[in-house]
Design an enzyme around this catalytic site. Sequence first.
Site, PDB file in Angstrom:
ATOM      1  N   GLU A  49       0.686  -1.078  -0.259  1.00 53.97           N
ATOM      2  CA  GLU A  49      -0.082  -0.312  -0.247  1.00 53.97           C
ATOM      3  C   GLU A  49       0.701   1.339   0.143  1.00 53.97           C
ATOM      4  O   GLU A  49       0.749   2.018   1.436  1.00 53.97           O
ATOM      5  CB  GLU A  49      -0.957   0.431   1.157  1.00 53.97           C
TER       6      GLU A  49
ATOM      7  N   GLU B 294      -5.953  -8.486  -0.077  1.00 53.30           N
ATOM      8  CA  GLU B 294      -6.845  -7.627   1.130  1.00 53.30           C
ATOM      9  C   GLU B 294      -8.329  -6.848   1.294  1.00 53.30           C
ATOM     10  O   GLU B 294      -8.233  -6.817  -0.139  1.00 53.30           O
ATOM     11  CB  GLU B 294      -5.938  -7.118   1.912  1.00 53.30           C
TER      12      GLU B 294
HETATM   13  O1  IFM Z   1      -5.026  -3.276   9.037  1.00 54.88           O
HETATM   14  C1  IFM Z   1      -4.591  -3.033   7.302  1.00 54.88           C
HETATM   15  C2  IFM Z   1      -3.350  -3.651   7.344  1.00 54.88           C
HETATM   16  O2  IFM Z   1      -2.385  -3.119   7.490  1.00 54.88           O
HETATM   17  C3  IFM Z   1      -3.278  -3.065   5.478  1.00 54.88           C
HETATM   18  N1  IFM Z   1      -4.314  -2.939   4.966  1.00 54.88           N
HETATM   19  C4  IFM Z   1      -5.035  -1.964   5.421  1.00 54.88           C
HETATM   20  C5  IFM Z   1      -5.849  -3.366   6.679  1.00 54.88           C
HETATM   21  C6  IFM Z   1      -7.550  -2.543   7.182  1.00 54.88           C
HETATM   22  O3  IFM Z   1      -7.215  -1.535   7.525  1.00 54.88           O
END
Ligand code: IFM
Length: 445
Positions: free
Chosen positions: A169, A354
């Site tokens: 990210e 994710e």
């Molecule tokens: O917990 C985070 C993760 O570290 C990165 N992506 C989003 C998740 C939820 O906020």
Amino acid sequence: MSLTEIIRRFPSDVIFGVATSSYQIEGTAQGGCGASHWDSFARQPEAITDSSDGSVACDHYNHYAEDLDLVADGGFDAYRFSFSWPRLLPQSDKEVNADGLAFYDRLLDAMLERSLQPFATLYHWDLPQRHANNGGWQNRDVTGWFADYTDLVIRHFGDRLASVAPINEPWCVSFLSHYWGHHAPGLCDLAATARSMHHVQLAHGRSIEVMRGHGQQNLGCVLNKEFAVPVDGSELAEKKTYLFDGIYNRWFEESTFRGCYPEEVLALFGQHMPDGYENDLGLISAPLDWAGCNYYTRSVIAPDASEPHLGFRCIRGDLPKTDMGWEIDPEGLAFFLRRMARYYAPGLPLYVTENGMANADNLNAAGEVHDPERVAYFESHLAALAALVDEDVPLKGYFAWSLLDNYEWAFGYSKRFGIVHVDYASMVRTPKQSWHAWRAALKAR
Ligand code: IFM
């Protein structure tokens, strides 16, 4: 349609996994881990909702075998995790922590023993404090430090990794942390933002270059995306929505896949862009083997003349929300996969790296955790993805966030994203209803 019925609609080569990250679960007090900028950020007054940090987290350092049993028993094919840079190189870039190497040796061997494919991320936000002291992501030298760290990881662990992404990210590493100040290092500074948004991309490019040099296979990127809609039909709201998409999504998509940055974001950053940034775009856009998308929610964009640089603020609309207050909008996920498949990277294997939700989960008197909201969240997003199967979108895998309840950054331990409940006092793990739903669905494939 149930999760079981939806999962049956995917081709048999689509893999399913769960994701975690080092700082959020391992416990930095164990095994000689060095300081990171999250430790110092967590000490700042009011930075973290419950004033907590990652020193203990889920004590995954000691519970990793039990945690991987839950991944394997859940029927998952793959486990997405991150290496901790300060655990491997706690004091300097030259002295490797033998305990850190041994921990990831154990972790990887335990994955392979359970036939779980290791999907590694090299950086999930735990920047060594010494590098933060030297300017962190604002300093171009971070790209060299990261390249050297990449070299160490690949030399030692590369033969056991099914797949590698350099950075989780990049929008969070740069914009969220340097403009909105919500994450370490907690800055609100346009110049710092411009520099970090370029350096994080260059670090990606240099890391890929190092890994290609080692012949490492299956290299990708993990970009988080947020869908945006204008608050009303005005031309200004449309324009600001386009700017939001440029900052959040297209900055990373355009540079990674087309070797350029969006014009409207360059105009925003103006003189703050690092000199000669154009010369780095070739390296940044070197070919990848796959692309990952992290997706949670959408934003509604409202023009706001009092916002000094962007001229807008993000608000929430009236869709149902998770415990983060994030709207649930599965079609946004399908939008980004279509855009990748049709425009940015036709033919490239795509992964949802994710996707998941926070929910106010509790153990009931019977010692169970019922989270039908999370089951419904997974069902709705997977149904949106299943619809892409007939559209030639090459989706190759999906990772649920997260295996465990864990340290949710500025929200500390107050938000639960896991399909497995963690009692932070006893460290007892309890699979939630959503874990059981996944298990039933994956075993029925
Ligand atoms: O917990 C985070 C993760 O570290 C990165 N992506 C989003 C998740 C939820 O906020």
